[in-house]
Design an enzyme around this catalytic site. Structure first.
Site, PDB file in Angstrom:
ATOM      1  CD  GLU A 276      -3.233  -0.999   2.069  1.00  0.00           C
ATOM      2  OE1 GLU A 276      -3.078  -0.027   2.710  1.00  0.00           O
ATOM      3  OE2 GLU A 276      -4.280  -1.906   1.670  1.00  0.00           O
TER       4      GLU A 276
ATOM      5  CD  GLU B 290      -3.666  -6.008   3.352  1.00  0.00           C
ATOM      6  OE1 GLU B 290      -4.353  -5.514   3.830  1.00  0.00           O
ATOM      7  OE2 GLU B 290      -2.522  -5.586   3.195  1.00  0.00           O
TER       8      GLU B 290
END
Ligand code: AHR
Length: 501
Positions: A173, A304
């Site tokens: 991220e 995720e």
């Protein structure tokens, strides 16, 4: 009656076992308590790993495990987690609850866990706050057999042989907690960092995962790919084996999220429609990937995903501990079917997180362990791993949830065939109240036998430490077979797996 048509003669792709992967992060009670209790714990363990959890995960056939984060990865300095435990640095886990991280679970412990689980390894490196040298030395420490400073250090720490790193994530991220980078800046960094993720042994290749987008950030995907491939000679196109995608289902949105256990029919349909949205994300990000990689050599890595709710009342908000209901069983069932259906592009997926955090398959409390409805879905779906996707179609589905202004189909499926010829059908009934009669039709194969299992219950039913088996896989035998057809009724709110011989 709905008709489920299966063309057993048309294989559409191969389902990588890693589609059924998991994610463990230094977050709340995932690693400590959930997986690792230490060698001196009264909880039965092998080299510190809790035996009950390891056995349950093996039974579920866990194919791959991602570690150490998540947001934690871009703050993790691997050298803090090696060597004698009493000398390891203590730090504050600033991201997750501000608790002390004593680094007693580090690189050696992760590989020990994966060895016990018999699964592949997915390490996530630190780009956000780590250097190229730190990342390259970690790879050297883990995977180099010869004489080198890092290989020698590993040996001095008691592990003579190099390990196998199957996947390596270059940051996490990086548009957010991993450094708040622009896609252009990250792509440049990706090119640089991945250069030093050396493959020391051709027999043990490392698949490099580039940090991808959040939800519908198509700009990120486009820009990262554009920059990553800009002016790269063809022979270096292997600089990326995977591009990640993160998507969480928040029933009420990011700010409020919503309770894990208390919700009505309208929120049920809203949540499931959000779960189904992952298909659009895969298709749209996939279409951008197709422009740069028409042969689909780069895997989409959904590393995720899952339901993310408001934490359980009375628990540390930074630990993200949540319960797991039949709604989660459906989120898992729908998402895994979608991953199967897109197995030409999706090569790995890792539900977040494995124990005691978001949509976990296992919850623990002291020495007690409970298997969640999500666990039972992964267990039922495990035969899809390494099978070939078959063409399938349900005629006569209904649009439901309209009263809640969220339209979802009542039925959703995926079908595969394993190497021994067994056909595996996984089927979801999304309705809160309506059972559905199904006629399953194979193109020409005559059905000898069907074994089936089902996970079903009230929409917000869940397992507790007091009542651990309220929701569990049950045998389903109400199936009438005639030639190449079978008729059965799938109850409302259920996930089913049928195995056809
Ligand atoms: O899963 C919890 C967090 O969600 C992860 O650490 C991060 O990658 C994502 O934002």
């Amino acid at each position: 009656m709905a008709k489920l048509y299966i063309n057993e003669n048309h294989k559409k792709g191969h389902i990588n076992p890693e589609l059924y992967g998991h994610f463990s992060e230094h977050l709340g009670r995932c690693i400590y308590e959930g997986l690792y209790v230490g060698e001196n714990s009264v909880i039965p363990n092998q080299n510190g790993m809790r035996t009950d959890v390891v056995e349950a995960l093996k039974e579920m056939k866990i194919p791959v495990l991602r570690w150490p984060g998540g947001c934690f990865a871009d703050e993790y300095h691997w050298k803090d987690g090696i060597g004698p435990k009493e000398k390891r640095k203590k730090m504050i886990n600033t991201h997750w609850g501000g608790v002390v991280e004593d680094n007693s679970f580090g690189t050696h412990e992760f590989f020990e866990l994966c060895e016990q689980l018999g699964c592949k390894t997915y390490i996530n490196g630190n780009v956000g706050s780590g250097t190229v040298q730190e990342m390259s030395e970690w790879v050297e420490y883990m995977t180099f057999e010869g004489v080198s400073p890092m290989a020698d250090l590993r040996k001095a720490n008691g592990h003579e042989k190099a390990w196998k790193v199957d996947y390596f994530g270059v940051g996490n991220e990086n548009w957010g907690c991993g450094g708040n980078m622009t896609p252009q800046f990250y792509a440049d960094n990706y090119r640089r960092y991945q250069t030093y993720v050396r493959i020391y042994d051709d027999q043990k290749p490392i698949s490099k995962i580039c940090g991808g987008a959040n939800v519908a950030d198509y700009y990120w995907t486009e820009e990262v790919l554009k920059k990553a491939f800009d002016n790269v000679p063809e022979q270096f196109h292997g600089l990326m084996d995977g591009l990640s995608l993160h998507y969480y289902v928040h029933p009420e949105g990011w700010e409020i999220k919503g309770s894990a256990t208390e919700f009505d029919d309208a929120v049920w349909y809203k949540t499931l429609s959000k779960a189904l949205y992952i298909e659009e994300l895969i298709e749209k990000h996939g279409a951008i990937m197709d422009q740069y990689d028409p042969e689909k050599k780069i895997g989409m890595i959904v590393d995720e995903w899952g339901g993310w709710y408001t934490v359980e009342p009375g628990t540390n908000p930074g630990f993200l501990y949540q319960q797991n209901t039949m709604r989660d069983a459906l989120i898992a069932g729908l998402s895994l079917n979608i991953f199967n259906q897109h197995c030409d592009r999706v090569k790995m997926a890792n539900i977040a997180q494995m124990v005691n955090v978001l949509q976990s398959v296992i919850l623990t409390e002291g020495e007690k362990m409970v298997l969640t409805p999500t666990y039972h879905v992964f267990h039922m779906y495990r035969d899809h791993q390494d099978a070939d996707l078959l063409e399938s179609y349900i005629a006569g589905t209904k649009e439901i949830g309209k009263e809640a202004e969220f339209k979802v189909p009542n039925l959703q499926e995926s079908v595969s065939v394993s190497s021994d010829g067994t056909i595996h059908v996984t089927l979801n009934n999304l309705s809160v109240s309506e059972a559905e009669e199904i006629e399953l039709v194979l193109t020409e194969k005559s059905i000898q036998k069907i074994t089936a299992g089902i996970v079903t219950g009230a929409i917000n039913a869940y397992n507790t430490f007091e009542e651990p088996n309220k929701i569990q896989e049950q045998t389903f035998d109400q199936i009438k077979i005639t030639g190449n057809k079978a008729v059965f009724t799938i109850p409302a709110c259920s996930v089913m797996a049928l195995h056809i011989r």
